[in-house]
Design an enzyme around this catalytic site. Structure first.
Site, PDB file in Angstrom:
ATOM      1  N   GLY A  47       0.799  -1.312   0.036  1.00 53.19           N
ATOM      2  CA  GLY A  47       0.022   0.019  -0.048  1.00 53.19           C
ATOM      3  C   GLY A  47       1.006   1.321   0.155  1.00 53.19           C
ATOM      4  O   GLY A  47       1.822   1.207   0.278  1.00 53.19           O
ATOM      5  N   GLN A  52       3.323   9.865   1.182  1.00 52.80           N
ATOM      6  CA  GLN A  52       4.741   9.010   1.132  1.00 52.80           C
ATOM      7  C   GLN A  52       5.495   9.523   0.061  1.00 52.80           C
ATOM      8  O   GLN A  52       7.023   9.174   0.197  1.00 52.80           O
ATOM      9  CB  GLN A  52       4.356   7.494   1.205  1.00 52.80           C
ATOM     10  CG  GLN A  52       3.679   7.172   2.453  1.00 52.80           C
ATOM     11  CD  GLN A  52       3.607   5.727   2.711  1.00 52.80           C
ATOM     12  OE1 GLN A  52       2.727   5.183   1.990  1.00 52.80           O
ATOM     13  NE2 GLN A  52       4.512   5.006   3.124  1.00 52.80           N
ATOM     14  N   CYS A  93       6.194  -0.195   7.067  1.00 54.81           N
ATOM     15  CA  CYS A  93       5.686   0.800   6.208  1.00 54.81           C
ATOM     16  C   CYS A  93       6.755   1.363   5.374  1.00 54.81           C
ATOM     17  O   CYS A  93       8.067   1.370   5.941  1.00 54.81           O
ATOM     18  CB  CYS A  93       5.388   2.198   7.201  1.00 54.81           C
ATOM     19  SG  CYS A  93       4.789   3.535   6.461  1.00 54.81           S
ATOM     20  N   LEU A  94       6.645   1.746   3.998  1.00 50.20           N
ATOM     21  CA  LEU A  94       7.935   2.088   3.370  1.00 50.20           C
ATOM     22  C   LEU A  94       8.301   3.529   3.793  1.00 50.20           C
ATOM     23  O   LEU A  94       9.618   3.992   3.417  1.00 50.20           O
ATOM     24  CB  LEU A  94       7.560   2.253   1.834  1.00 50.20           C
ATOM     25  CG  LEU A  94       7.177   0.840   1.166  1.00 50.20           C
ATOM     26  CD1 LEU A  94       6.478   1.235  -0.312  1.00 50.20           C
ATOM     27  CD2 LEU A  94       8.074  -0.100   1.277  1.00 50.20           C
ATOM     28  N   HIS A 135      -4.136   1.687   7.664  1.00 52.27           N
ATOM     29  CA  HIS A 135      -2.780   2.323   7.766  1.00 52.27           C
ATOM     30  C   HIS A 135      -2.627   3.483   6.797  1.00 52.27           C
ATOM     31  O   HIS A 135      -1.990   4.629   6.969  1.00 52.27           O
ATOM     32  CB  HIS A 135      -1.932   1.020   7.468  1.00 52.27           C
ATOM     33  CG  HIS A 135      -0.424   1.375   7.257  1.00 52.27           C
ATOM     34  ND1 HIS A 135       0.389   1.082   8.201  1.00 52.27           N
ATOM     35  CD2 HIS A 135       0.288   2.207   6.352  1.00 52.27           C
ATOM     36  CE1 HIS A 135       1.847   1.437   7.779  1.00 52.27           C
ATOM     37  NE2 HIS A 135       1.572   2.312   6.839  1.00 52.27           N
ATOM     38  N   GLU A 136      -3.062   3.370   5.404  1.00 57.60           N
ATOM     39  CA  GLU A 136      -2.968   4.355   4.435  1.00 57.60           C
ATOM     40  C   GLU A 136      -3.559   5.429   4.643  1.00 57.60           C
ATOM     41  O   GLU A 136      -3.305   6.543   4.539  1.00 57.60           O
ATOM     42  CB  GLU A 136      -3.379   3.781   2.946  1.00 57.60           C
ATOM     43  CG  GLU A 136      -2.300   2.586   2.757  1.00 57.60           C
ATOM     44  CD  GLU A 136      -0.863   2.411   2.734  1.00 57.60           C
ATOM     45  OE1 GLU A 136      -0.583   3.712   2.780  1.00 57.60           O
ATOM     46  OE2 GLU A 136      -0.279   1.747   3.327  1.00 57.60           O
ATOM     47  N   HIS A 139      -2.085   7.797   7.145  1.00 54.67           N
ATOM     48  CA  HIS A 139      -0.948   8.569   6.320  1.00 54.67           C
ATOM     49  C   HIS A 139      -1.562   9.916   5.746  1.00 54.67           C
ATOM     50  O   HIS A 139      -0.871  11.125   5.849  1.00 54.67           O
ATOM     51  CB  HIS A 139      -0.346   8.019   4.920  1.00 54.67           C
ATOM     52  CG  HIS A 139       0.824   7.011   5.485  1.00 54.67           C
ATOM     53  ND1 HIS A 139       1.722   7.430   5.757  1.00 54.67           N
ATOM     54  CD2 HIS A 139       0.938   5.644   4.981  1.00 54.67           C
ATOM     55  CE1 HIS A 139       2.623   6.371   6.077  1.00 54.67           C
ATOM     56  NE2 HIS A 139       2.061   5.208   5.504  1.00 54.67           N
TER      57      HIS A 139
END
Ligand code: NI
Length: 167
Positions: A47, A52, A93-94, A135-136, A139
């Site tokens: 995701g 990000q 997470c990236l 989660h996304e 962000h």
């Protein structure tokens, strides 16, 4: 051709910003989501949210790549309108490369969003998709998964980060 975008990582202050609603559903939106997918696949993520990659817009792409099957999902202006139950999952997470921690989330959620054409859609999500969406969407509101863990675990994270990022 889609391109790989630069990932913004903790503790970049941009990741704490609240992203803006998308109102322009032109071709550039599609090409941005293409770049986001490319960036996500390149970094083996499931995701990715626009902030990000430094773009403060309410855009999320997800591909759980379960059973090696690619099912790219795009959520513009996603909003959780119903949530119930609770579940835990070890998240990564990236934007926080190398760190994993168990996070408590809602188990089942209903999300209202727009597609690439600006058409309103509703999805009921459970399992990994529900976790990933929460989660996304976090962000988009300037929240990282390391903000969603206990004070004690946050302490561990800060120590881990210092140890791994001290020059
Ligand atoms: Ni993330």
């Amino acid at each position: 051709m889609a391109k790989v975008l630069k990932l913004f990582t903790y503790p970049d202050p941009l990741l704490k910003e609240i992203s803006k609603e998308v109102t322009d559903f032109s071709k550039e939106l599609k090409s941005l989501t293409d770049d986001m997918f490319k960036t996500m696949y390149e970094n083996s993520g499931i995701g990715l949210a626009a902030p990000q990659v430094g773009i403060l817009k309410r855009i999320v792409v997800i591909d759980l790549q379960e059973d090696d099957k690619k099912v790219p999902l795009i959520f513009i202006n996603p909003q959780i309108i119903e949530a119930c139950g609770s579940t835990t999952f070890e998240e990564g997470c990236l934007s926080v490369p190398g760190y994993h921690e168990v996070v408590k989330r809602k188990k089942d959620i209903t999300v209202k969003f727009q597609d690439l054409e600006g058409k309103e859609q509703v999805i009921n999500a459970t399992g990994l998709l529900a976790i990933c969406l929460q989660h996304e969407i976090d962000h988009l509101n300037g929240i990282l998964f390391v903000d969603q863990i206990s004070q004690l675990k946050k302490g561990f994270f800060k120590k881990w980060f210092k140890k791994n990022h001290s020059e």
